[in-house]
Design a protein around this motif. Structure first.
Motif, PDB file in Angstrom:
ATOM      1  N   ALA A   1       3.910   1.390   5.451  1.00 21.52           N
ATOM      2  CA  ALA A   1       4.438   2.710   5.108  1.00 21.52           C
ATOM      3  C   ALA A   1       3.872   3.734   6.080  1.00 21.52           C
ATOM      4  CB  ALA A   1       4.058   3.084   3.679  1.00 21.52           C
ATOM      5  N   THR A   2       4.601   4.827   6.256  1.00 25.12           N
ATOM      6  CA  THR A   2       4.092   5.937   7.050  1.00 25.12           C
ATOM      7  C   THR A   2       3.864   7.122   6.135  1.00 25.12           C
ATOM      8  OG1 THR A   2       6.314   6.674   7.605  1.00 25.12           O
ATOM      9  CG2 THR A   2       5.234   5.205   9.177  1.00 25.12           C
ATOM     10  N   SER A   3       2.945   7.977   6.552  1.00 26.26           N
ATOM     11  CA  SER A   3       2.552   9.102   5.714  1.00 26.26           C
ATOM     12  C   SER A   3       2.104  10.265   6.580  1.00 26.26           C
ATOM     13  CB  SER A   3       1.396   8.663   4.802  1.00 26.26           C
ATOM     14  OG  SER A   3       0.857   9.750   4.104  1.00 26.26           O
ATOM     15  N   THR A   4       2.129  11.445   5.984  1.00 26.11           N
ATOM     16  CA  THR A   4       1.588  12.623   6.638  1.00 26.11           C
ATOM     17  C   THR A   4       0.104  12.790   6.320  1.00 26.11           C
ATOM     18  OG1 THR A   4       2.278  13.974   4.767  1.00 26.11           O
ATOM     19  CG2 THR A   4       3.793  13.842   6.650  1.00 26.11           C
ATOM     20  N   ALA A   5      -0.411  11.987   5.394  1.00 29.33           N
ATOM     21  CA  ALA A   5      -1.831  12.073   5.037  1.00 29.33           C
ATOM     22  C   ALA A   5      -2.691  11.584   6.198  1.00 29.33           C
ATOM     23  CB  ALA A   5      -2.120  11.231   3.793  1.00 29.33           C
ATOM     24  N   ALA A   6      -3.835  12.189   6.347  1.00 28.58           N
ATOM     25  CA  ALA A   6      -4.776  11.782   7.388  1.00 28.58           C
ATOM     26  C   ALA A   6      -5.380  10.422   7.055  1.00 28.58           C
ATOM     27  CB  ALA A   6      -5.889  12.819   7.496  1.00 28.58           C
ATOM     28  N   PRO A   7      -5.789   9.661   8.059  1.00 28.46           N
ATOM     29  CA  PRO A   7      -6.443   8.389   7.788  1.00 28.46           C
ATOM     30  C   PRO A   7      -7.626   8.527   6.835  1.00 28.46           C
ATOM     31  CG  PRO A   7      -5.910   8.522  10.104  1.00 28.46           C
ATOM     32  CD  PRO A   7      -5.597   9.879   9.501  1.00 28.46           C
ATOM     33  N   ALA A   8      -8.361   9.644   6.933  1.00 28.42           N
ATOM     34  CA  ALA A   8      -9.515   9.853   6.060  1.00 28.42           C
ATOM     35  C   ALA A   8      -9.125   9.851   4.588  1.00 28.42           C
ATOM     36  CB  ALA A   8     -10.210  11.165   6.414  1.00 28.42           C
ATOM     37  N   ALA A   9      -7.923  10.314   4.273  1.00 23.98           N
ATOM     38  CA  ALA A   9      -7.468  10.317   2.880  1.00 23.98           C
ATOM     39  C   ALA A   9      -7.287   8.890   2.369  1.00 23.98           C
ATOM     40  CB  ALA A   9      -6.156  11.099   2.750  1.00 23.98           C
ATOM     41  N   PHE A  10      -6.781   8.010   3.229  1.00 29.13           N
ATOM     42  CA  PHE A  10      -6.629   6.603   2.837  1.00 29.13           C
ATOM     43  C   PHE A  10      -7.990   5.938   2.684  1.00 29.13           C
ATOM     44  CE2 PHE A  10      -2.454   7.534   4.521  1.00 29.13           C
ATOM     45  CZ  PHE A  10      -1.649   6.978   3.547  1.00 29.13           C
TER      46      PHE A  10
ATOM     47  N   GLY B   1      -0.388   8.158  14.731  1.00 33.00           N
ATOM     48  CA  GLY B   1       0.562   8.620  15.724  1.00 33.00           C
ATOM     49  C   GLY B   1       0.663  10.122  15.591  1.00 33.00           C
ATOM     50  N   PRO B   2       1.588  10.736  16.306  1.00 30.87           N
ATOM     51  CA  PRO B   2       1.747  12.183  16.194  1.00 30.87           C
ATOM     52  C   PRO B   2       2.127  12.586  14.767  1.00 30.87           C
ATOM     53  CG  PRO B   2       3.018  11.288  18.031  1.00 30.87           C
ATOM     54  CD  PRO B   2       2.486  10.133  17.246  1.00 30.87           C
ATOM     55  N   GLU B   3       1.199  13.240  14.092  1.00 35.25           N
ATOM     56  CA  GLU B   3       1.424  13.771  12.740  1.00 35.25           C
ATOM     57  C   GLU B   3       1.785  12.693  11.713  1.00 35.25           C
ATOM     58  OE1 GLU B   3       3.991  17.169  12.763  1.00 35.25           O
ATOM     59  OE2 GLU B   3       3.195  17.839  14.687  1.00 35.25           O
ATOM     60  N   ARG B   4       1.514  11.449  11.999  1.00 37.86           N
ATOM     61  CA  ARG B   4       1.848  10.350  11.085  1.00 37.86           C
ATOM     62  C   ARG B   4       0.704   9.345  11.041  1.00 37.86           C
ATOM     63  NH1 ARG B   4       5.597  11.537   7.654  1.00 37.86           N
ATOM     64  NH2 ARG B   4       7.715  11.452   8.343  1.00 37.86           N
ATOM     65  N   THR B   5       0.538   8.740   9.884  1.00 37.63           N
ATOM     66  CA  THR B   5      -0.387   7.633   9.694  1.00 37.63           C
ATOM     67  C   THR B   5       0.442   6.452   9.210  1.00 37.63           C
ATOM     68  OG1 THR B   5      -2.178   9.138   9.080  1.00 37.63           O
ATOM     69  CG2 THR B   5      -2.420   6.844   8.423  1.00 37.63           C
ATOM     70  N   THR B   6       0.265   5.317   9.830  1.00 40.38           N
ATOM     71  CA  THR B   6       0.953   4.102   9.403  1.00 40.38           C
ATOM     72  C   THR B   6      -0.070   3.187   8.744  1.00 40.38           C
ATOM     73  OG1 THR B   6       2.544   4.279  11.193  1.00 40.38           O
ATOM     74  CG2 THR B   6       2.344   2.124  10.131  1.00 40.38           C
ATOM     75  N   VAL B   7       0.230   2.775   7.527  1.00 40.00           N
ATOM     76  CA  VAL B   7      -0.655   1.908   6.759  1.00 40.00           C
ATOM     77  C   VAL B   7       0.028   0.561   6.579  1.00 40.00           C
ATOM     78  CG1 VAL B   7      -1.895   1.633   4.579  1.00 40.00           C
ATOM     79  CG2 VAL B   7      -1.537   3.908   5.525  1.00 40.00           C
ATOM     80  N   THR B   8      -0.705  -0.504   6.843  1.00 39.63           N
ATOM     81  CA  THR B   8      -0.208  -1.859   6.648  1.00 39.63           C
ATOM     82  C   THR B   8      -1.130  -2.577   5.682  1.00 39.63           C
ATOM     83  OG1 THR B   8       0.626  -1.880   8.915  1.00 39.63           O
ATOM     84  CG2 THR B   8       0.455  -4.008   7.795  1.00 39.63           C
ATOM     85  N   VAL B   9      -0.547  -3.184   4.661  1.00 42.84           N
ATOM     86  CA  VAL B   9      -1.300  -3.927   3.657  1.00 42.84           C
ATOM     87  C   VAL B   9      -0.815  -5.374   3.682  1.00 42.84           C
ATOM     88  CG1 VAL B   9      -1.768  -4.187   1.186  1.00 42.84           C
ATOM     89  CG2 VAL B   9      -1.593  -1.908   2.191  1.00 42.84           C
ATOM     90  N   THR B  10      -1.766  -6.300   3.741  1.00 41.34           N
ATOM     91  CA  THR B  10      -1.434  -7.723   3.717  1.00 41.34           C
ATOM     92  C   THR B  10      -2.241  -8.394   2.617  1.00 41.34           C
ATOM     93  OG1 THR B  10      -1.021  -7.715   6.093  1.00 41.34           O
ATOM     94  CG2 THR B  10      -1.392  -9.865   5.067  1.00 41.34           C
ATOM     95  N   VAL B  11      -1.567  -9.181   1.793  1.00 40.68           N
ATOM     96  CA  VAL B  11      -2.216  -9.970   0.742  1.00 40.68           C
ATOM     97  C   VAL B  11      -2.073 -11.430   1.132  1.00 40.68           C
ATOM     98  CG1 VAL B  11      -2.238 -10.577  -1.699  1.00 40.68           C
ATOM     99  CG2 VAL B  11      -1.663  -8.256  -1.021  1.00 40.68           C
ATOM    100  N   SER B  12      -3.188 -12.146   1.130  1.00 43.42           N
ATOM    101  CA  SER B  12      -3.161 -13.559   1.481  1.00 43.42           C
ATOM    102  C   SER B  12      -4.053 -14.335   0.525  1.00 43.42           C
ATOM    103  CB  SER B  12      -3.617 -13.754   2.926  1.00 43.42           C
ATOM    104  OG  SER B  12      -4.893 -13.181   3.117  1.00 43.42           O
ATOM    105  N   ILE B  13      -3.952 -15.636   0.607  1.00 47.62           N
ATOM    106  CA  ILE B  13      -4.753 -16.495  -0.261  1.00 47.62           C
ATOM    107  C   ILE B  13      -5.204 -17.697   0.551  1.00 47.62           C
ATOM    108  CG2 ILE B  13      -2.767 -17.771  -1.178  1.00 47.62           C
ATOM    109  CD1 ILE B  13      -4.266 -17.594  -3.936  1.00 47.62           C
ATOM    110  N   GLU B  14      -6.378 -18.193   0.210  1.00 44.05           N
ATOM    111  CA  GLU B  14      -6.911 -19.358   0.907  1.00 44.05           C
ATOM    112  C   GLU B  14      -7.603 -20.280  -0.074  1.00 44.05           C
ATOM    113  OE1 GLU B  14     -10.997 -17.105   2.401  1.00 44.05           O
ATOM    114  OE2 GLU B  14      -9.513 -17.685   3.855  1.00 44.05           O
ATOM    115  N   GLY B  15      -7.866 -21.478   0.354  1.00 42.23           N
ATOM    116  CA  GLY B  15      -8.571 -22.441  -0.473  1.00 42.23           C
ATOM    117  C   GLY B  15      -7.693 -23.623  -0.838  1.00 42.23           C
TER     118      GLY B  15
END
Length: 117
Positions: A9-18, A69-83
């Motif tokens: 997702a992209t957001s206008t929030a600063a990375p510090a907010a995340f 990026g310019p005025e944007r923060t892109t957040v990537t979330v990945t869920v994985s499993i092991e074992g």
């Protein structure tokens, strides 16, 4: 390791907010509906590793990344499993976890955008 789902997702929030939201692990269930608990393997810092436990499932590693990026923060979330039982848990819970990643990420974006940083 098996990747169950990835969302971005992209957001206008600063990375510090995340980072503020991620660092406050006690409040994760407020924006991550299927999470029972979250823990880090060390201090909260760039490159930290940890695990989360979905409700009704085993703990899984998680990966959250931020790119700016310019005025944007892109957040990537990945869920994985092991074992040795990852195939079983992927079959049992994989679809539910995959379905929850997008709405949970949207809720995280909303929570981060509400933070004044």
């Amino acid at each position: 390791m098996t990747t169950i789902a990835t969302a971005q997702a992209t957001s206008t929030a600063a990375p510090a907010a995340f980072f503020a939201k991620w660092a406050d692990m006690a409040t994760w269930p407020e924006w991550n509906n299927d999470t029972e608990w979250v823990r880090l393997d060390g201090p909260f810092a760039q490159g930290a590793t940890g695990a989360l436990k979905p409700k009704g499932g085993p703990e899984v590693p998680f990966d959250h990344q931020i790119a700016t990026g310019p005025e944007r923060t892109t957040v990537t979330v990945t869920v994985s499993i092991e074992g040795p039982l990852s195939w079983f848990w992927t079959k049992v819970m994989g679809a539910d976890l995959a379905d929850s990643v997008e709405p949970d990420l949207r809720a995280l974006v909303a929570a981060a955008e509400a933070v004044l940083v």
